[in-house]
Structure formats: C-alpha cells, structure tokens
Write a protein that holds these residues in place. Sequence first.
Motif, PDB file in Angstrom:
ATOM      1  N   ARG A  58       0.815  -1.219   0.000  1.00 37.60           N
ATOM      2  CA  ARG A  58       0.000   0.000   0.000  1.00 37.60           C
ATOM      3  C   ARG A  58       0.850   1.272   0.000  1.00 37.60           C
ATOM      4  O   ARG A  58       0.484   2.277  -0.604  1.00 37.60           O
ATOM      5  CB  ARG A  58      -0.950   0.012   1.194  1.00 37.60           C
ATOM      6  N   GLY A  59       1.977   1.215   0.648  1.00 32.65           N
ATOM      7  CA  GLY A  59       2.835   2.397   0.712  1.00 32.65           C
ATOM      8  C   GLY A  59       3.349   2.855  -0.646  1.00 32.65           C
ATOM      9  O   GLY A  59       3.743   4.004  -0.823  1.00 32.65           O
ATOM     10  N   MET A  60       3.361   1.946  -1.634  1.00 28.84           N
ATOM     11  CA  MET A  60       3.871   2.298  -2.965  1.00 28.84           C
ATOM     12  C   MET A  60       2.760   2.674  -3.937  1.00 28.84           C
ATOM     13  O   MET A  60       3.034   3.067  -5.089  1.00 28.84           O
ATOM     14  CB  MET A  60       4.671   1.121  -3.543  1.00 28.84           C
ATOM     15  N   LEU A  61       1.518   2.537  -3.509  1.00 27.27           N
ATOM     16  CA  LEU A  61       0.373   2.621  -4.423  1.00 27.27           C
ATOM     17  C   LEU A  61       0.399   3.814  -5.385  1.00 27.27           C
ATOM     18  O   LEU A  61       0.381   3.635  -6.612  1.00 27.27           O
ATOM     19  CB  LEU A  61      -0.930   2.642  -3.607  1.00 27.27           C
ATOM     20  N   GLU A  62       0.439   5.013  -4.842  1.00 25.46           N
ATOM     21  CA  GLU A  62       0.356   6.208  -5.686  1.00 25.46           C
ATOM     22  C   GLU A  62       1.519   6.267  -6.674  1.00 25.46           C
ATOM     23  O   GLU A  62       1.362   6.702  -7.816  1.00 25.46           O
ATOM     24  CB  GLU A  62       0.362   7.487  -4.829  1.00 25.46           C
ATOM     25  N   PHE A  63       2.686   5.823  -6.211  1.00 26.63           N
ATOM     26  CA  PHE A  63       3.899   5.931  -7.026  1.00 26.63           C
ATOM     27  C   PHE A  63       3.929   4.874  -8.129  1.00 26.63           C
ATOM     28  O   PHE A  63       4.513   5.075  -9.175  1.00 26.63           O
ATOM     29  CB  PHE A  63       5.126   5.826  -6.117  1.00 26.63           C
ATOM     30  N   TRP A  64       3.304   3.748  -7.884  1.00 28.18           N
ATOM     31  CA  TRP A  64       3.260   2.687  -8.896  1.00 28.18           C
ATOM     32  C   TRP A  64       2.127   2.926  -9.901  1.00 28.18           C
ATOM     33  O   TRP A  64       2.214   2.494 -11.043  1.00 28.18           O
ATOM     34  CB  TRP A  64       3.094   1.317  -8.226  1.00 28.18           C
ATOM     35  N   ILE A  65       1.070   3.606  -9.483  1.00 27.88           N
ATOM     36  CA  ILE A  65      -0.058   3.853 -10.401  1.00 27.88           C
ATOM     37  C   ILE A  65       0.267   4.969 -11.393  1.00 27.88           C
ATOM     38  O   ILE A  65      -0.017   4.860 -12.586  1.00 27.88           O
ATOM     39  CB  ILE A  65      -1.337   4.235  -9.607  1.00 27.88           C
ATOM     40  N   ASP A  66       0.847   6.052 -10.902  1.00 22.57           N
ATOM     41  CA  ASP A  66       1.019   7.261 -11.722  1.00 22.57           C
ATOM     42  C   ASP A  66       2.075   7.054 -12.814  1.00 22.57           C
ATOM     43  O   ASP A  66       3.251   6.837 -12.513  1.00 22.57           O
ATOM     44  CB  ASP A  66       1.436   8.425 -10.805  1.00 22.57           C
ATOM     45  N   PRO A  67       1.689   7.147 -14.095  1.00 18.30           N
ATOM     46  CA  PRO A  67       2.658   6.959 -15.181  1.00 18.30           C
ATOM     47  C   PRO A  67       3.774   8.006 -15.171  1.00 18.30           C
ATOM     48  O   PRO A  67       4.838   7.780 -15.746  1.00 18.30           O
ATOM     49  CB  PRO A  67       1.823   7.084 -16.462  1.00 18.30           C
ATOM     50  N   GLU A  68       3.533   9.137 -14.493  1.00 17.66           N
ATOM     51  CA  GLU A  68       4.555  10.185 -14.421  1.00 17.66           C
ATOM     52  C   GLU A  68       5.592   9.909 -13.331  1.00 17.66           C
ATOM     53  O   GLU A  68       6.599  10.607 -13.242  1.00 17.66           O
ATOM     54  CB  GLU A  68       3.901  11.540 -14.093  1.00 17.66           C
ATOM     55  N   SER A  69       5.313   8.933 -12.498  1.00 18.61           N
ATOM     56  CA  SER A  69       6.217   8.651 -11.391  1.00 18.61           C
ATOM     57  C   SER A  69       7.396   7.797 -11.859  1.00 18.61           C
ATOM     58  O   SER A  69       7.233   6.920 -12.694  1.00 18.61           O
ATOM     59  CB  SER A  69       5.438   7.887 -10.304  1.00 18.61           C
ATOM     60  N   PRO A  70       8.566   8.032 -11.305  1.00 16.72           N
ATOM     61  CA  PRO A  70       9.722   7.201 -11.674  1.00 16.72           C
ATOM     62  C   PRO A  70       9.555   5.742 -11.242  1.00 16.72           C
ATOM     63  O   PRO A  70      10.284   4.878 -11.699  1.00 16.72           O
ATOM     64  CB  PRO A  70      10.898   7.862 -10.941  1.00 16.72           C
ATOM     65  N   TYR A  71       8.586   5.493 -10.367  1.00 17.83           N
ATOM     66  CA  TYR A  71       8.382   4.130  -9.869  1.00 17.83           C
ATOM     67  C   TYR A  71       7.200   3.430 -10.548  1.00 17.83           C
ATOM     68  O   TYR A  71       6.791   2.347 -10.143  1.00 17.83           O
ATOM     69  CB  TYR A  71       8.152   4.153  -8.352  1.00 17.83           C
ATOM     70  N   HIS A  72       6.625   4.072 -11.566  1.00 14.64           N
ATOM     71  CA  HIS A  72       5.428   3.535 -12.228  1.00 14.64           C
ATOM     72  C   HIS A  72       5.595   2.061 -12.625  1.00 14.64           C
ATOM     73  O   HIS A  72       6.628   1.649 -13.125  1.00 14.64           O
ATOM     74  CB  HIS A  72       5.124   4.354 -13.475  1.00 14.64           C
ATOM     75  N   LYS A  73       4.507   1.292 -12.407  1.00 16.61           N
ATOM     76  CA  LYS A  73       4.479  -0.115 -12.840  1.00 16.61           C
ATOM     77  C   LYS A  73       3.470  -0.239 -13.979  1.00 16.61           C
ATOM     78  O   LYS A  73       2.290   0.109 -13.815  1.00 16.61           O
ATOM     79  CB  LYS A  73       4.041  -1.022 -11.679  1.00 16.61           C
ATOM     80  N   PRO A  74       3.923  -0.768 -15.114  1.00 15.72           N
ATOM     81  CA  PRO A  74       3.060  -0.864 -16.302  1.00 15.72           C
ATOM     82  C   PRO A  74       1.765  -1.630 -16.078  1.00 15.72           C
ATOM     83  O   PRO A  74       0.791  -1.408 -16.795  1.00 15.72           O
ATOM     84  CB  PRO A  74       3.945  -1.590 -17.326  1.00 15.72           C
ATOM     85  N   VAL A  75       1.719  -2.506 -15.089  1.00 14.00           N
ATOM     86  CA  VAL A  75       0.492  -3.264 -14.833  1.00 14.00           C
ATOM     87  C   VAL A  75      -0.692  -2.318 -14.593  1.00 14.00           C
ATOM     88  O   VAL A  75      -1.839  -2.660 -14.891  1.00 14.00           O
ATOM     89  CB  VAL A  75       0.683  -4.238 -13.644  1.00 14.00           C
ATOM     90  N   PHE A  76      -0.394  -1.109 -14.108  1.00  6.29           N
ATOM     91  CA  PHE A  76      -1.469  -0.156 -13.832  1.00  6.29           C
ATOM     92  C   PHE A  76      -1.846   0.687 -15.054  1.00  6.29           C
ATOM     93  O   PHE A  76      -2.680   1.585 -14.957  1.00  6.29           O
ATOM     94  CB  PHE A  76      -1.094   0.754 -12.654  1.00  6.29           C
ATOM     95  N   ALA A  77      -1.215   0.401 -16.195  1.00  3.98           N
ATOM     96  CA  ALA A  77      -1.549   1.150 -17.416  1.00  3.98           C
ATOM     97  C   ALA A  77      -2.095   0.200 -18.480  1.00  3.98           C
ATOM     98  O   ALA A  77      -2.085   0.519 -19.663  1.00  3.98           O
ATOM     99  CB  ALA A  77      -0.311   1.869 -17.929  1.00  3.98           C
TER     100      ALA A  77
END
Length: 130
Positions: A58-77
């Motif tokens: 949960r702590g990574m949620l916003e950072f993994w969802i946002d495509p603009e984030s350096p931590y973005h995970k493609p699964v959310f796109a």
Amino acid sequence: MKRGYRQLIDEAEEKIETLTLEQAGALHGRDDVVFVDLRDRRELERDGRIPGAFNCPRGMLEFWIDPESPYHKPVFAEGKTYVFYCASGWRSALATRTAQEMGLEPVSHISGGYSAWKKAGMATEAVAAK
Ligand SMILES: O=S(=O)([O-])[S-]
C-alpha cells in the motif's frame, strides 16, 4: 483526531465499489482483470495470496499507479479491471478510493479481504520467501 481511521474508511466506502466474495470469485482468473494484493511482502510469505495476484504494498500505491512517477508499474496502465484486497478490507478501502481519485478505473475491493477469501475456502497459493 479530526478524522479517525474509521471515518476515513466509512467515507471511502461510500464512494467505492465493494465486491462480495462471490462477485470477486467470478472475476478471478479473467485475462482482463488484475487482482492487486496491497499487503506487505512478509504477509504474503506467511499467509499466501490469491493465485496470480500482483503485489503492490500500500505504501507504494500512488507511485506505482502514476505513469509520471519514476516508480510507475506498467500493470497499472493496461486498461484492465482492478480488484484490490488486503487482509481484512480496511487498507483496500482507502487504497481503492485513492486509486479512483487518481483516475484508475474500474477499480473495486473485496469485502473482508484475504482473510474472508481464505476462510471461505477459495483458491490460494503459497508465496516463496525471497
Ligand atoms: O488489512 S487490514 O484490513 O487489516 S488494514
């Protein structure tokens, strides 16, 4: 507390979709649906997970969802349907609301979380320690 955890969860639940175990079970295994496990890695290793679930602490949620984030995970796109769950449905209620506010959709969460899923005898799989 101005607004305690219970109020935050209640407010989130008014705005999000909460799936029954039956509804979630019917979605499980579909190619166009991603189950997202919000628990920490050690909880998965201890208790297992819903087969095939993607682990997003949960702590990574916003950072993994946002495509603009350096931590973005493609699964959310991938334009899929997202089903969130945690241990009992509290973290997932807040996370579902946040994801919804960010524009991820459709997104819902499972009432009672993994503990209810497991207790109902639904499919689980072990997660090996890293
Ligand atoms: O996973 S939780 O609902 O206990 S916060």
